[in-house]
Design a protein around this motif. Sequence first.
Motif, short mmCIF file in Angstrom:
data_model
loop_
_atom_site.label_atom_id
_atom_site.label_comp_id
_atom_site.label_asym_id
_atom_site.label_seq_id
_atom_site.Cartn_x
_atom_site.Cartn_y
_atom_site.Cartn_z
N HIS C 54 0.87 -1.18 0.00
CA HIS C 54 0.00 0.00 0.00
C HIS C 54 0.90 1.23 0.00
O HIS C 54 1.70 1.41 0.92
N ALA C 55 0.83 2.03 -1.01
CA ALA C 55 1.72 3.20 -1.09
C ALA C 55 1.11 4.26 -1.99
O ALA C 55 0.44 3.95 -2.98
N ARG C 56 1.35 5.51 -1.62
CA ARG C 56 0.98 6.60 -2.50
C ARG C 56 2.10 6.77 -3.52
O ARG C 56 3.29 6.69 -3.18
N ILE C 57 1.73 6.94 -4.77
CA ILE C 57 2.75 7.14 -5.81
C ILE C 57 2.98 8.64 -5.92
O ILE C 57 2.11 9.39 -6.35
N ILE C 58 4.14 9.07 -5.48
CA ILE C 58 4.45 10.49 -5.48
C ILE C 58 4.87 10.94 -6.88
O ILE C 58 4.47 11.98 -7.38
N ALA C 102 -7.57 1.31 -13.37
CA ALA C 102 -6.62 1.57 -12.28
C ALA C 102 -5.96 0.29 -11.81
O ALA C 102 -4.93 0.33 -11.14
N ASN C 103 -6.57 -0.85 -12.13
CA ASN C 103 -5.93 -2.13 -11.81
C ASN C 103 -4.88 -2.48 -12.87
O ASN C 103 -3.86 -3.09 -12.57
N CYS C 104 -5.13 -2.06 -14.12
CA CYS C 104 -4.17 -2.33 -15.20
C CYS C 104 -2.92 -1.46 -15.06
O CYS C 104 -1.81 -1.90 -15.34
N LEU C 105 -3.12 -0.20 -14.67
CA LEU C 105 -2.00 0.70 -14.37
C LEU C 105 -2.47 1.64 -13.27
O LEU C 105 -3.47 2.34 -13.43
N ALA C 106 -1.76 1.61 -12.16
CA ALA C 106 -2.21 2.31 -10.95
C ALA C 106 -2.40 3.81 -11.21
O ALA C 106 -1.69 4.42 -12.00
N MET C 107 -3.40 4.35 -10.54
CA MET C 107 -3.66 5.80 -10.61
C MET C 107 -3.49 6.36 -9.19
O MET C 107 -4.39 6.21 -8.36
N GLY C 108 -2.38 6.95 -8.91
CA GLY C 108 -2.21 7.65 -7.63
C GLY C 108 -1.74 6.78 -6.49
O GLY C 108 -0.95 7.21 -5.67
N LYS C 109 -2.22 5.56 -6.44
CA LYS C 109 -1.87 4.70 -5.31
C LYS C 109 -1.59 3.28 -5.81
O LYS C 109 -2.29 2.79 -6.69
N ALA C 110 -0.59 2.67 -5.20
CA ALA C 110 -0.41 1.23 -5.41
C ALA C 110 -1.14 0.54 -4.27
O ALA C 110 -0.91 0.85 -3.11
N VAL C 141 5.14 5.04 1.48
CA VAL C 141 4.58 3.76 1.92
C VAL C 141 3.53 4.01 3.00
O VAL C 141 3.75 4.78 3.93
N LEU C 142 2.38 3.38 2.84
CA LEU C 142 1.26 3.56 3.76
C LEU C 142 1.04 2.27 4.56
O LEU C 142 1.42 1.19 4.10
N PRO C 143 0.41 2.38 5.73
CA PRO C 143 0.06 1.16 6.45
C PRO C 143 -0.85 0.29 5.58
O PRO C 143 -1.67 0.83 4.83
N HIS C 144 -0.70 -1.00 5.70
CA HIS C 144 -1.49 -1.90 4.85
C HIS C 144 -2.39 -2.77 5.71
O HIS C 144 -2.20 -2.88 6.92
N VAL C 145 -3.36 -3.40 5.04
CA VAL C 145 -4.21 -4.35 5.74
C VAL C 145 -4.53 -5.50 4.78
O VAL C 145 -4.86 -5.28 3.61
N ILE C 146 -4.37 -6.72 5.26
CA ILE C 146 -4.53 -7.92 4.43
C ILE C 146 -5.77 -8.70 4.84
O ILE C 146 -6.57 -9.11 4.02
N LEU C 159 -8.32 2.03 2.14
CA LEU C 159 -7.72 1.98 0.80
C LEU C 159 -8.22 3.11 -0.10
O LEU C 159 -7.45 3.70 -0.84
N HIS C 160 -9.52 3.38 -0.03
CA HIS C 160 -10.11 4.36 -0.95
C HIS C 160 -10.84 5.44 -0.15
O HIS C 160 -11.80 5.13 0.55
N ASP C 161 -10.40 6.67 -0.31
CA ASP C 161 -11.02 7.78 0.43
C ASP C 161 -12.47 8.02 0.01
O ASP C 161 -13.23 8.67 0.71
N ASP C 162 -12.84 7.52 -1.16
CA ASP C 162 -14.19 7.77 -1.66
C ASP C 162 -15.08 6.54 -1.60
O ASP C 162 -16.11 6.47 -2.25
N LEU C 163 -14.67 5.59 -0.76
CA LEU C 163 -15.48 4.36 -0.66
C LEU C 163 -16.36 4.40 0.60
O LEU C 163 -15.87 4.27 1.72
N PHE C 164 -17.66 4.62 0.37
CA PHE C 164 -18.62 4.63 1.46
C PHE C 164 -19.51 3.40 1.29
O PHE C 164 -20.01 3.14 0.19
#
Lengths: 288, 161, 757
Positions: C54-58, C102-110, C141-146, C159-164
């Motif tokens: 889990h990581a933000r792509i800078i 976004a699964n084929c090529l990440a957008m903003g976050k891995a 690198v961000l904290p992850h959860v499995i 994982l997603h700020d817009d997931l409600f």
Amino acid sequence: MSGVDYLSPTTIAEAVKALGQAGGGARLMAGGTDLLVQMRGGRAKPQTVIDIKRIPGLMDIRAEGGGFVIGAATSGAVLGEHAALRKAWPGIVEAANLIGSTQVQGRASLGGNLCNASPAADSVPALIAAAAVCIVEGSNGRREIPVEKVQISPGKMSLAPDEILIAFRLPPRPAKSGDAYLRLIPRTEMDIAVVGAGVSLTFDASGTCMAARVSVGAVAPTALLVEGAGMALVGSKLDEGALAKMDAAVAAACKPISDKRGTAEYRTKIACVLARRAALIARERAGA
Amino acid sequence: MSRVRISTIVNGEPVEFLGGGGQSLLDALRDELRLTGSKEGCGTGDCGACSVVVDGRLVCSCLMLAPEAEGKRIETIEGMQEGSELHPLQRQFLEHAALQCGFCTPGLLVASKALLDRNPDPSETEVRYWLAGNMCRCTGYDKVVRAVLDAAAELRQERPR
Amino acid sequence: MSDGNQGGSKLKVVGQRPVRPDGVDKVTGRAMFGADFHLPGMLTGRIKRSPHAHARIIRIDTSAAEALAGVKAVATGADFDTGAGGEVEAGEGATAVKEVAANCLAMGKALYQGHAVAAVAATSPEIAAEALDLIEVTYEVLPHVIDVEEAIAANAPVLHDDLFTTGVTPKPAKPSNVAVKTVMGRGDVPGAFAAADVTVEGHYSTAAVHQGYIEPHACVASFGADGQSVVWCSSQGQFLVRALCAKILNMPLSDIKVIPAEIGGGFGGKTTVYLEPVALALSRKCGRPVKIVMSREEVFLASGPTSGAVMDIKLAATEAGKITAAEMTLKYQAGAFPGSPVHLGCMTAFACYDVENLALTGYDVVSNRPKVAAYRAPGAPMAAFAVESAIDDLAKKLGMDPIDIRILNGVRDGMKTVYGATVRSCAFVEMLEQLKAHPHYQTPVAAGQARGVAAGFWFNIGGESSAAVHVDEDGGVTVVSSNPDIGGSRASMAMMAAEVLGLPIEKVRCTVADTTSIGFSGSTGGSRVTFATGMAVCQAAEKVVVDLKRRAAATWECDIANVEWRDGAAVCTDPAKDVKPLSMKALASKSAKTGGPIASEVSINAQGAAAGYGAHICDLQIDRETGRTTVVRYTAAQDVGRAIHPSYVEGQLQGGAAQGVGWALNEEYVYGPKGTLDNASFLDYRMPVASDLPMIDTILVETKPNPRHPFGAKGVGEVPIVPPLAAVANAVSQIVGKRMTSLPLSPARVLAAMEEK
């Protein structure tokens, strides 16, 4: 991987020289069943691959001094087809034949299995139990070294950078001797050993154990010779008391890790189970 | 680039090609010789889809370097058919429906032929262990094993020992 | 055998076992799979993947890679243009285009280890590999959860700020990893539990498992200067690949031609795209064909496994064994993007049984794992594992035979499912009776062994399909299918056409068409092809028959009503005419004089797929000192409607059973503390090998042909993976002496359970 130089020397001297010249950038290849996987996964990036299979003596099995000398690059399939070797050292042959698939057997060798320096190598506990000796040669000449002294830690060996493992020497086999190797894998084939155990025993006419070597794999950074386990059997007829003592010695020697292939606790338990079973098979083979 | 000239015999035909020092035999067969019947399922010797026979020995062509093929005889799936006649194994695989997707099939056939060349009368258990290095995810192996056993029987009749 | 379809006994081709039309190519190495295509000027594409869970792509710096000699194109998510996004029907449910992109090529976050972040196309594999190393990605690198339970927890990394969470009211105030809450049920569950004679309950879990197709994903894409492009790929749906590529790259559908290669297994895992839009984007940038082939490691890291699941279940029953109520909660891993099959888990869980009172709650949970993809009966095997284990507990508690309790509670025609459908054409009970009478069940369990029984269900679907039947000038026939043939469907298509046309099977060949050569079709999935595309084939063949009869009537100058089509020839039934039958060959050779070429194409939205039911018996033994399980005998029974090609139907049962046994015993995704996958190889992801399994007996139950299909066919591919998890676990539990609730039943887990006792 096309940038790799491939060499196939036909003498040991040539191979030693090439290895020395490469200064750490070369890898020796026997069957290649570990090396090619590592190269493909990017874990090994040699500039030069030195294929030792065209060197005379590295691909055959010779009876010598009452025992056998096995070329380091001899494939498992060839070992399995050698009737005399199979009769004298069934445990070593079955251990070698457990490595990978039929396809891998067509290539994989005892030398490669040892020099990959994995603690889970199937043939190594069997070779250690057999008191097998490695014949190695480098710029400082030829020497012999017990198999259990070769691995230092996962991926590390005691050989000098330009030393090549040439062959294994198996000692003469006294009457009433037998060996066996067992491993635990979740499937029936194709897995890396979660635990392995090799046992070699010699009995006297009365069925008393005169000599015993017990080795376990995948329970420590290297395959272990568990001297206490052998001592527990010597002088016994493999009665329950002796076997229990062997269990205790094996359990005490195990220093496993927990990983994707098994937990430390499970590995220790199974090492005892397998050592016991292997000892009983070895006794049966010894005809004692 | 350390490309080397490699002379070999593939399915009975002398062949020369340029291969990389670190190139696998499988990549050479597929990319240099365009013999794409041998498949890459894993590249690590675990699935057997790349099985070929080299000097009579069944191997994974992904676990052998192309330059090692120098002077050797290589047999691939493309050489199994005799003229326009399918090999009995190929025919039995078809008759038993021993393939679904067919991706592992070339490797299974090459491995099965290597078995029957060595052991004309294998037991079911021997077939299963010999083929343990040939993964098939479609069939559950039942029809594969039956096809091999029936092909063995057919070959024994054809060529009585 | 009596039924409303074309009668079983009169059939000449359907029900036989001919060699499949594509067989010879597959046993000689000539069949062309996705990785087998070579085009002039073709480049090698490779994908750079995230090492982090889990990581933000800078920043992605591609300049050094672009400067490397031999590199022709570099692409990132910025090269996609999904516009409005929207959804595309993917065979087993709709899929959101933006998420696929976004699964084929990440957008903003891995979002998981192995998530694609950039791609290169170069003149050789070595240069492509070197270029990947030169792409510099700066990550935060961000904290992850499995784990699914941890992902639900209040303090989990989101994982997603817009997931409600949808499915709850009011809308949650904060985003979370719970994408959807699904609730379904009926009746008075608390009341039924209060009145129950007996109850059982349990907490169950299964691991994420991979479809395990032996062919890694592969494609070649070639973008033309005028925008017209061709994609060759192994997929379960050429039209789906076209739709997703078009949406992700903002191209018109008609500019993309997708040519289906032979496909080396899919099992649902190839009902989406990973490589095709990337290869096409690279080709668009450099104007050369680009080939991308995944390594096996990439397949495990970045293509869809199916969900691991955590489930709680409670059953209420009468003393006689009638289940009166069930309550179940299902939490399924979705992977990095929403879309687990948990709703299908809820729908299928009790579909084999008549249960009056039901309460099912499902949670679709994202975590830092690869996005799940469909896997054979998506969502059903995990739910069935819990349900069939609980029923086994109930049978034990009541001293009932495990097949008898299932017969007592089994669904029959006319009953209602929890999702509203009425059960029809269902032979569940007959199937159980046949299984009970089978020699396997009649043989006492051997000493030291145990026997497990479990059942399973799958809906089977119909949907949009096209097919064409072309009569060749010599009277032979070509059938054109719109669906990639994943397990022998060309054989059944050709057989159904041959049956309708009265021809021997050797006269009928079948091909799979590209997107420009046949009408639209849904993907190969949902066990729909033999039913839906088969129905289109039958209808096309029937239209050809009508046309042939018309031509014969014209030739004989008689009424078409006096022409019958029998055994591949037109026969005149007008007693006033003394004419010989006109064979297919005769009619075909004169087609120019009777109206021109003889061909028909049919496009339908097939309705009336009938659900499938299966039940399996597994005998096994366990090494009591090591916990290793050996399956010694296995029998799979299934309600198949009618088997068009029985060998390939048996093959579906055997293959599904083998996958299910793997799921039960050894297969699992193993993660390390950093959220990285520890076993991304066939060596350590342990699928069954030949020596792990016994022969797998099959019982094809054909007592209820599906009246909505010309030959009575039902889908058969998915059901067989549903029962094995519990069939194995029920047997293991007997030997262990306690209920085994977590899969896989690895030796260590089984040994620990035996020792705990």
